[in-house]
Design a protein around this motif. Structure first.
Motif, PDB file in Angstrom:
ATOM      1  N   ALA A  71       0.851  -1.198   0.000  1.00  0.00           N
ATOM      2  CA  ALA A  71       0.000   0.000   0.000  1.00  0.00           C
ATOM      3  C   ALA A  71       0.875   1.232   0.000  1.00  0.00           C
ATOM      4  O   ALA A  71       1.938   1.246   0.618  1.00  0.00           O
ATOM      5  N   THR A  76       5.803   9.298   1.587  1.00  0.00           N
ATOM      6  CA  THR A  76       6.836  10.042   2.320  1.00  0.00           C
ATOM      7  C   THR A  76       7.444   9.216   3.453  1.00  0.00           C
ATOM      8  O   THR A  76       8.134   9.759   4.325  1.00  0.00           O
ATOM      9  N   SER A 134       5.823  16.555   8.000  1.00  0.00           N
ATOM     10  CA  SER A 134       5.561  16.441   6.550  1.00  0.00           C
ATOM     11  C   SER A 134       4.104  16.777   6.242  1.00  0.00           C
ATOM     12  O   SER A 134       3.546  16.258   5.278  1.00  0.00           O
ATOM     13  N   SER A 139      -0.350  11.934   3.590  1.00  0.00           N
ATOM     14  CA  SER A 139      -1.796  11.685   3.544  1.00  0.00           C
ATOM     15  C   SER A 139      -2.270  11.164   4.903  1.00  0.00           C
ATOM     16  O   SER A 139      -1.459  10.696   5.718  1.00  0.00           O
TER      17      SER A 139
HETATM   18  C1  LIG Z   1      10.095  15.865   5.255  1.00  0.00           C
HETATM   19  C2  LIG Z   1       9.515  14.762   6.083  1.00  0.00           C
HETATM   20  C3  LIG Z   1       9.207  15.001   7.415  1.00  0.00           C
HETATM   21  C4  LIG Z   1       8.593  13.995   8.190  1.00  0.00           C
HETATM   22  N1  LIG Z   1       8.227  14.273   9.474  1.00  0.00           N
HETATM   23  C5  LIG Z   1       7.503  13.379  10.181  1.00  0.00           C
HETATM   24  C6  LIG Z   1       6.999  13.688  11.483  1.00  0.00           C
HETATM   25  O1  LIG Z   1       7.193  14.773  12.023  1.00  0.00           O
HETATM   26  N2  LIG Z   1       6.266  12.753  12.105  1.00  0.00           N
HETATM   27  C7  LIG Z   1       5.976  11.555  11.529  1.00  0.00           C
HETATM   28  O2  LIG Z   1       5.250  10.761  12.133  1.00  0.00           O
HETATM   29  N3  LIG Z   1       6.464  11.228  10.326  1.00  0.00           N
HETATM   30  C8  LIG Z   1       7.189  12.106   9.623  1.00  0.00           C
HETATM   31  N4  LIG Z   1       7.640  11.778   8.369  1.00  0.00           N
HETATM   32  C9  LIG Z   1       7.347  10.444   7.810  1.00  0.00           C
HETATM   33  C10 LIG Z   1       6.027  10.390   6.999  1.00  0.00           C
HETATM   34  O3  LIG Z   1       5.788  11.613   6.351  1.00  0.00           O
HETATM   35  C11 LIG Z   1       4.814  10.071   7.870  1.00  0.00           C
HETATM   36  O4  LIG Z   1       4.962   8.831   8.497  1.00  0.00           O
HETATM   37  C12 LIG Z   1       3.489  10.103   7.083  1.00  0.00           C
HETATM   38  O5  LIG Z   1       2.435   9.891   7.967  1.00  0.00           O
HETATM   39  C13 LIG Z   1       3.434   9.080   5.963  1.00  0.00           C
HETATM   40  O6  LIG Z   1       2.311   9.400   5.169  1.00  0.00           O
HETATM   41  P1  LIG Z   1       2.258   9.024   3.607  1.00  0.00           P
HETATM   42  O7  LIG Z   1       0.899   9.352   3.131  1.00  0.00           O
HETATM   43  O8  LIG Z   1       3.371   9.611   2.879  1.00  0.00           O
HETATM   44  O9  LIG Z   1       2.408   7.438   3.717  1.00  0.00           O
HETATM   45  P2  LIG Z   1       3.235   6.454   2.780  1.00  0.00           P
HETATM   46  O10 LIG Z   1       4.659   6.819   2.775  1.00  0.00           O
HETATM   47  O11 LIG Z   1       2.562   6.325   1.468  1.00  0.00           O
HETATM   48  O12 LIG Z   1       3.031   5.087   3.565  1.00  0.00           O
HETATM   49  C14 LIG Z   1       3.500   4.922   4.870  1.00  0.00           C
HETATM   50  C15 LIG Z   1       3.204   3.479   5.322  1.00  0.00           C
HETATM   51  O13 LIG Z   1       1.794   3.303   5.404  1.00  0.00           O
HETATM   52  C16 LIG Z   1       1.357   2.241   4.564  1.00  0.00           C
HETATM   53  N5  LIG Z   1       0.080   2.666   3.979  1.00  0.00           N
HETATM   54  C17 LIG Z   1      -0.172   3.804   3.292  1.00  0.00           C
HETATM   55  N6  LIG Z   1      -1.462   3.849   2.937  1.00  0.00           N
HETATM   56  C18 LIG Z   1      -2.041   2.720   3.397  1.00  0.00           C
HETATM   57  C19 LIG Z   1      -3.349   2.156   3.308  1.00  0.00           C
HETATM   58  N7  LIG Z   1      -4.345   2.809   2.710  1.00  0.00           N
HETATM   59  N8  LIG Z   1      -3.571   0.936   3.865  1.00  0.00           N
HETATM   60  C20 LIG Z   1      -2.569   0.267   4.507  1.00  0.00           C
HETATM   61  N9  LIG Z   1      -1.324   0.756   4.619  1.00  0.00           N
HETATM   62  C21 LIG Z   1      -1.067   1.960   4.064  1.00  0.00           C
HETATM   63  C22 LIG Z   1       2.450   2.059   3.532  1.00  0.00           C
HETATM   64  O14 LIG Z   1       2.501   0.722   3.075  1.00  0.00           O
HETATM   65  C23 LIG Z   1       3.685   2.426   4.332  1.00  0.00           C
HETATM   66  O15 LIG Z   1       4.127   1.304   5.042  1.00  0.00           O
HETATM   67  C24 LIG Z   1       8.314  12.736   7.603  1.00  0.00           C
HETATM   68  C25 LIG Z   1       8.671  12.490   6.281  1.00  0.00           C
HETATM   69  C26 LIG Z   1       9.262  13.477   5.533  1.00  0.00           C
HETATM   70  C27 LIG Z   1       9.604  13.187   4.098  1.00  0.00           C
END
Ligand SMILES: Cc1cc2nc3c(=O)[nH]c(=O)nc-3n(C[C@H](O)[C@H](O)[C@H](O)COP(=O)(O)OP(=O)(O)OC[C@H]3O[C@@H](n4cnc5c(N)ncnc54)[C@H](O)[C@@H]3O)c2cc1C
Length: 550
Positions: A71, A76, A134, A139
């Motif tokens: 997924a 990010t 982020s 999302s």
């Molecule tokens: C610049 C930067 C700063 C950040 N700062 C923070 C912070 O302060 N705090 C923090 O917690 N994180 C931080 N992160 C990490 C990340 O952004 C977070 O964990 C964020 O919540 C991930 O969201 P995403 O939509 O990008 O998920 P993705 O990267 O798309 O997925 C994250 C995980 O969730 C799973 N997943 C996604 N969607 C689903 C679904 N529908 N069903 C089942 N599994 C799913 C994926 O398989 C993956 O394992 C940061 C990242 C960056 C790049």
């Protein structure tokens, strides 16, 4: 794969599928150190599409070896959770709608970006207070699956606390609702003679048999994103059995998350920040403990490397803020230029207080200033409104992204990026951490959520250089051992994925990790959901998939 795609379409899959080289290239990366190239990317339109996808994988597993599903929402993830070698399912293209907001509750599809979701909640005076740094990129689905936290987690906790119901597709390809059940409801589920009944029966038995050991295994820190949250599923005292708490933070390894039902809060109307510039960080640990006595709403920090980068690449902020925002930021920073001209501070602390009136906030901010005066700090600045404090917050939030995007000769190497140590130990812990960073000659920025003892150490490395790569395992081992020796956690919010999964035994011991593995087998007996992550990861696999192209 052609045969698989044909089968998927004839089963009525309504979304798109894409195996073009550009798409596969793009989906080979998230924000981690790793690279996994998928064979196919799919863009489901609805929950039925998710079911069709899982059914098709089940039907073709024998003819196509290692067929599986990763997924992905906004991609990010910093631990490699959002990449996979088989099928990547993107939730952001279609499954990105807000269903409704009513009475402090929101129902939203997982692919909706947090920033869009926040616009809608704030329009009703409500907030999901667990947004990550982020926040402009991530999302809500990724926030749930990683159990994200952020600057407000010190006061409001992490995403898990706000998830009330999840609509999921499990390994049998069917849709289910996960929500807290009372004893009678649990018994009814356990009596079902089907896949769902099996899950409730087996998991309840596991949690009952190892009840005390599981409760004792819960990390003693205010934030944790490692392992599976088994300790928060079954409570004998209340008789509540809640699978949402297991899915939060499970990184897509147990099933696919569709609609999310969040509880929202009404944020306190006023906030202000005391900004502290420290030229010398020897007293940092003591200062952290002193600040925490007054229970600030948030307590964030970043170091001199982050500040220098923000100054050097100042125009970068236009991307997030637009021209108007960039000009506003420039003007707001003018008074601080005087402080910065006297020498770049080693650390900038942002201590936030909230309240119901502006006076209450101003008084709390001022009281904190007086309390910190004996430390003889370089400079302190009282910003009695959020608007004034915003300038440094933006730098803190954007720090990792700035490194990722702007430093061209070296790359961000998030491998000790999310450690947590209980704050009372920080005076001892931080100098030792600095020594390890120095010993391995890691040019690292340090930022984080001081109040939770949650630090993001982000080295910049030439990861394609074998000598640099060779530092990863020993440096990580030393840092992890140090964190664990203080009863900490290896991840407060970025999760295990490929980078910390292999260290779960070091953190929890073999027996607890076997309980995690057992849980994974109950939900996903054929390992079709996100292999090589969390309990299924191995250091060898992860290291042989270090990112090659940037
Ligand atoms: C610049 C930067 C700063 C950040 N700062 C923070 C912070 O302060 N705090 C923090 O917690 N994180 C931080 N992160 C990490 C990340 O952004 C977070 O964990 C964020 O919540 C991930 O969201 P995403 O939509 O990008 O998920 P993705 O990267 O798309 O997925 C994250 C995980 O969730 C799973 N997943 C996604 N969607 C689903 C679904 N529908 N069903 C089942 N599994 C799913 C994926 O398989 C993956 O394992 C940061 C990242 C960056 C790049």
């Amino acid at each position: 794969m052609e045969q698989f795609v044909g089968g998927l379409k004839s089963a009525g899959f309504e979304g798109e599928v894409d195996a073009s080289p550009q798409t596969l290239d793009f989906y080979s990366h998230d924000a981690s150190l790793f690279e996994l190239r998928p064979q196919l990317v799919v863009f489901p339109k609805n929950m039925s599409d998710l079911s069709r996808l899982v059914n098709a994988v089940n039907q073709n597993r024998d003819s196509i070896p290692n067929l599986n599903i990763t997924a992905r929402s906004a991609g990010t993830c910093m631990s490699g959770g959002a990449i996979g070698e088989s099928i990547v399912v993107d939730f952001t293209k279609h499954l990105n709608q807000l269903e409704h907001i009513e009475d402090f509750r929101a129902q939203v599809q997982p692919g909706m970006l947090y920033r869009e979701f926040e616009k809608a909640t704030l329009a009703r005076g409500l907030l999901l207070p667990t947004f990550p740094a982020s926040r402009e990129l991530a999302s809500v689905g990724g926030m749930v699956a990683n159990s994200a936290g952020g600057e407000k987690s010190l006061e409001y906790g992490k995403t898990a606390r706000y998830v009330k119901r999840l609509d999921v597709v499990l390994a049998d390809g069917r849709n289910y609702i996960l929500k807290p059940l009372n004893r009678q409801e649990l018994e009814r589920k356990k009596n079902q003679r089907d896949f769902e009944g099996d899950i409730y029966r087996k998991l309840h038995e596991l949690l009952e048999t190892h009840y005390d050991a599981i409760k004792a295994a819960k990390p003693k820190v205010s934030k944790n994103s490692t392992g599976y949250n088994l300790w928060d599923v079954w409570d004998r005292t209340t008789g509540i059995f809640d699978l949402t708490q297991l899915f939060v933070g499970s990184q897509g390894t147990l099933g696919l998350i569709g609609d999310i039902h969040f509880r929202l809060i009404r944020d306190k109307p006023h906030s202000g920040v005391l900004t502290v510039f420290m030229k010398n960080i020897d007293q940092l640990g003591e200062i952290i403990n002193t600040v925490l006595e007054d229970k600030p709403a948030s307590f964030e920090a970043f170091d001199n490397h982050t500040l220098m980068l923000s100054m050097k690449f100042f125009p970068y902020f236009r991307k997030t803020l637009g021209w108007k925002g960039l000009i506003r930021l420039g003007f707001q920073l003018l008074p601080d230029a005087l402080i910065l001209l006297k020498g770049i501070p080693k650390m900038v602390l942002l201590i936030e207080f909230t309240g119901n009136t502006a006076e209450e906030v101003a008084q709390k901010v001022h009281a904190m200033r007086l309390k910190l005066e004996p430390f003889k700090l370089e400079a302190m600045e009282e910003d009695s409104t959020e608007a004034k404090a915003w300038k440094f917050r933006i730098m803190r939030r954007e720090s990792f992204n700035l490194l990722r995007k702007k430093v061209k000769d070296k790359h961000t190497a998030p491998f000790i990026d999310d450690l947590v140590v209980p704050p009372p130990h920080l005076p001892e812990f931080l100098p030792k951490l600095r020594d390890i960073v120095k010993k391995y000659d890691l040019l690292a920025t340090l930022a984080g959520h001081m109040g939770d003892g949650n630090f993001h150490v982000i080295p910049l490395m030439k990861i394609e250089d074998p000598a640099e790569r060779a530092k990863l395992a020993p440096a990580m081992k030393e840092v992890n051992d140090l964190v664990l020796s203080y009863g900490g956690s290896l991840s407060g919010e970025h999760n295990d994925g490929m980078i910390r999964g292999p260290w779960l035994e070091a953190m929890y011991g073999k027996e607890t990790v076997e309980l995690f593995r057992h849980t994974k087998r109950i939900f996903d007996p054929n390992n079709i959901f996100n292999p090589h992550k969390k309990t299924d990861s191995s250091w060898e696999f992860s290291m042989s998939h270090i990112r090659q192209s940037f």
